[in-house]
Design an enzyme around this catalytic site. Structure first.
Site, PDB file in Angstrom:
ATOM      1  N   GLU A 179       0.867  -1.176   0.000  1.00 40.49           N
ATOM      2  CA  GLU A 179       0.000   0.000   0.000  1.00 40.49           C
ATOM      3  C   GLU A 179       0.899   1.219   0.000  1.00 40.49           C
ATOM      4  O   GLU A 179       1.713   1.397   0.903  1.00 40.49           O
ATOM      5  CB  GLU A 179      -0.862   0.027   1.262  1.00 40.49           C
ATOM      6  CG  GLU A 179      -2.151  -0.739   1.126  1.00 40.49           C
ATOM      7  CD  GLU A 179      -2.999  -0.610   2.385  1.00 40.49           C
ATOM      8  OE1 GLU A 179      -3.821  -1.502   2.590  1.00 40.49           O
ATOM      9  OE2 GLU A 179      -2.813   0.357   3.159  1.00 40.49           O
ATOM     10  N   ASP A 231      -6.555   9.715   9.638  1.00 40.46           N
ATOM     11  CA  ASP A 231      -5.274   9.186  10.091  1.00 40.46           C
ATOM     12  C   ASP A 231      -4.858   9.749  11.441  1.00 40.46           C
ATOM     13  O   ASP A 231      -5.171  10.889  11.782  1.00 40.46           O
ATOM     14  CB  ASP A 231      -4.178   9.513   9.062  1.00 40.46           C
ATOM     15  CG  ASP A 231      -4.243   8.579   7.877  1.00 40.46           C
ATOM     16  OD1 ASP A 231      -4.141   7.355   8.093  1.00 40.46           O
ATOM     17  OD2 ASP A 231      -4.402   9.067   6.744  1.00 40.46           O
ATOM     18  N   TYR A 250     -11.124  -4.267   2.432  1.00 38.81           N
ATOM     19  CA  TYR A 250     -10.242  -3.895   3.539  1.00 38.81           C
ATOM     20  C   TYR A 250     -11.109  -3.696   4.769  1.00 38.81           C
ATOM     21  O   TYR A 250     -11.941  -2.793   4.793  1.00 38.81           O
ATOM     22  CB  TYR A 250      -9.515  -2.601   3.174  1.00 38.81           C
ATOM     23  CG  TYR A 250      -8.443  -2.137   4.146  1.00 38.81           C
ATOM     24  CD1 TYR A 250      -8.639  -2.134   5.518  1.00 38.81           C
ATOM     25  CD2 TYR A 250      -7.223  -1.671   3.664  1.00 38.81           C
ATOM     26  CE1 TYR A 250      -7.661  -1.698   6.388  1.00 38.81           C
ATOM     27  CE2 TYR A 250      -6.225  -1.220   4.524  1.00 38.81           C
ATOM     28  CZ  TYR A 250      -6.456  -1.236   5.897  1.00 38.81           C
ATOM     29  OH  TYR A 250      -5.493  -0.782   6.752  1.00 38.81           O
TER      30      TYR A 250
END
Lengths: 265, 397
Positions: free
Chosen positions: A50, A61, A176
């Protein structure tokens, strides 16, 4: 056409193994240094890479990835320069899938069609765009379909049975699973909950399910690998690379990948 | 009234829900709770009761006689949102959202704030309703808005200093989103402006539209006609949307939004997203943003912390594109001069944010002439800015 992603999961299935996915930030701390790390990942046991595309405002994040992104931007990183890393990587490696990971605005600014074409040209296999949920990714998905690229969707602990069909509809490559409701670098989710979620998503999507968020140690990597088709580690690798350099990061990657790739029961 | 946003939260090509998947279920749950509440008379009865007895509504529509004389043109009326409890229009929206939070059984409230007005309003309503409140505020803004920081703490809120990015409003919003993603099930995110993922732009507009509804009734009573123009300052754009909304279908009423030009829109230091930005995706919506040629977000600059944001509510982007509203700008210097002018002529200390609307109101007054009629939204009071102004004047207080 069988994609690199499909081939990778077929190989892992044949070996009865889980895979290992490593996240690194493109351009952190420089184009050359991050490219050197990227090129060394497959030999350290990485099945899928990734590759982060930095953004000024990465609201999903935690601080580790955010700071890595700001360092990358400071070194002049752009969407194009991250794609150049993929092009360079492909000169010696035609097997390891490369999944871009980032936020919508830089690619929206470039234009989705142009981004998809450029990604294909540079040997990229797919992308995860964190702030494009299924409701908003139609235009990019159409552009990706034209180039046989996978737009990977995220499922999370808040994705209930009512929502899961929306998340898996039209998805390709793999799903994911974000194992904790939180930001990158948070604490790991509960193993039992991960197992349930992976089974649910695998059944609904018919695709491999990779699991990430909060996995930092080989022990955790092994625990998650017992349930997932592949284990994703990001923040821990980014942090090791930033603090202790390439060799330390690769040593961590070797331990994490070896722990993930044990044969399944 | 207007038939947008559509079911996907779109105002033309703007708006939408650009959030991480983790937030989609809570956002959809919020949307459905909001849609139920807005149809429930008991929700609005409680809203109206608080608006009247706690906020102090209706706020006056005040004929600014001396500003009108000074402008030598159109009559200028001020919609006095500065007289609301907590000193700005922000409380209207917070009232609606926290009553919705109560209805949804959420007791942990988070908010972002720039100037601190939205933070104070949220801390106030949270205190009144017995809820926990955490306010995310950029470290730079904490420094320039100390009185508001202390007010929030007195009200029982926790103020979290945000040091990521540029340590201003956009970073506070990033951190609030990070908190929400982590604590979605028990948390209500009270966004302070008409931006963010759907349903926020529509919901905040609805709670703020009380400003325009009152203003329309008040101007009809005072002047027996609609105004020629309505003027408001714009950061995210909630006070502007609040006063514009009721007038959108009145095509003869000009709607004028004033963005913060900072040190000038031709410099790199401004906050004028429509004048100097391009469409992009940030904080859950597609809208005009200040960004560089690679789609990275540029820092905004304004002397006013409440306008110091690189984006704008998506409905403003839409009204800009279809030409229904006009968007102009005002520099730091013009705003500071207007702050002093308004204080001296009317005895009203305006918020620095609201002061941005005044120079363009005076320009327009001249343009329209003596028969003209203008309403300017005095969105907040300037007590919080007294330190900033003293500093600029070289005065120690």
């Amino acid at each position: 056409m069988t994609t690199r992603i499909d081939k990778t999961f077929a190989r892992l299935r044949a070996a009865n193994q889980s895979g290992f996915v490593a996240y690194i930030m493109g351009g952190d701390p420089s184009h050359a240094a991050s490219l050197e790390l990227m090129k060394a990942l497959p030999d350290a046991g990485v099945d899928i890479i990734e590759l982060g595309m930095p953004f000024t405002d990465p609201a999903a994040d935690g601080p580790v990835i955010e700071l890595a992104g700001l360092r990358a931007l400071k070194s002049g990183t752009t969407v194009r320069s991250v794609l150049d890393m993929a092009t360079d990587f492909r000169k010696d490696n035609d097997d390891t899938p490369i999944i871009l990971m980032g936020y919508a605005n830089p690619i929206h600014h470039m234009g989705y069609a142009e981004f998809a074409a450029a990604a294909k040209d540079s040997g990229v296999d797919g992308a995860i765009i964190v702030d494009l949920p299924p409701e908003e990714d139609g235009e990019l998905r159409a552009a990706f379909d034209q180039h046989d690229l996978a737009l990977i969707r995220l499922a999370t602990p808040t994705t209930d049975d009512a929502r899961l069909p929306t998340v898996v509809a039209g998805t390709k490559g793999f799903v994911y699973y974000v194992s904790v409701a939180g930001i990158t670098g948070a604490a790991k989710g509960e193993n039992a909950a991960i197992s349930d979620a992976v089974n649910r998503i695998r059944t609904a999507s018919g695709l491999p399910v990779v699991v990430g968020f909060g996995i930092k140690t080989p022990e955790q990597s092994a625990q998650v690998a017992a349930h997932a088709d592949a284990v994703v580690v990001g923040s821990a690798i980014v942090e090791a690379f930033h603090k202790n350099g390439k060799d330390a990061a690769l040593a961590l990657v070797k331990n994490l990948s070896a722990a993930a790739q044990v044969n399944r029961p | 009234m207007t038939n947008y946003p559509d079911e996907n939260g779109r105002f033309g090509s703007f708006g939408g829900r650009y959030v991480a998947e983790t937030l989609m279920p809570p956002i959809l749950a919020l949307e459905s709770a909001y849609k139920e509440a807005r149809k429930d008379p008991s929700f609005w009865a409680e809203f109206d009761n608080f608006a009247q007895h706690y906020v102090g509504r209706p706020s006056p529509l005040y004929f600014a006689e001396r500003l009108t004389e000074y402008g030598k043109g159109a009559k200028i009326y001020l919609k006095r949102e500065d007289l609301n409890h907590t000193g700005a229009h922000k409380i209207n929206n917070v009232l609606g959202q926290l009553l919705l939070a109560k209805r949804m059984g959420k007791k942990r409230i988070i908010a972002e704030t720039g100037a601190g007005q939205h933070g104070v309003a949220t801390a106030t309503m949270a205190a009144r309703l017995g809820m926990d409140c955490i306010v995310f505020m950029g470290a730079v803004d904490i420094e320039r808005q100390k009185p508001n920081v202390f007010r929030m703490k007195l009200l029982g809120a926790e103020v979290r200093s945000v040091t990521s990015g540029t340590s201003t409003l956009k970073d506070a919003m990033n951190d609030a989103l990070r908190d929400w993603v982590t604590h979605a099930s028990e948390t209500f995110y009270c966004i302070g402006t008409v931006a963010g993922p759907a349903p926020y732009p529509e919901m905040v507009r609805e709670f703020q539209s009380i400003i325009g509804r009152e203003a329309k009734a008040q101007i009809l009573k005072a002047e027996n006609r609609l105004p020629d123009a309505v003027v408001a300052c714009i950061g995210g754009g909630s006070n502007a949307m609040g006063i514009f909304h009721e007038f959108i279908e009145d095509k003869n009423v000009r709607l004028i939004g004033v963005e913060a030009a900072g040190r000038g829109v031709d410099t790199d230091e401004h906050a004028a997203s429509l004048t100097g930005g391009a469409p992009g995706i940030l904080h859950g919506n597609r809208t005009y943003l200040l960004q560089d040629e690679h789609g990275q977000i540029n820092d905004a600059h304004s002397i006013s912390a409440g306008l110091d944001y690189p984006g704008i509510g998506p409905e403003h982007s839409y009204l800009h594109e279809i030409g229904r509203a006009e968007y102009v700008s005002c520099t730091d210097n013009e705003a500071v001069n207007a702050f002093q002018l308004c204080t001296k002529l009317e005895g009203i200390i305006p918020a620095l944010e609201s002061a941005h609307a005044l120079p363009r109101t005076l320009d327009l007054a001249k343009e329209l002439g003596g028969d003209g009629l203008i309403i300017m939204n005095m969105s907040g009071r300037g007590d919080k800015d007294v330190n900033t102004i003293a500093g600029l004047m070289g005065v120690e207080i």
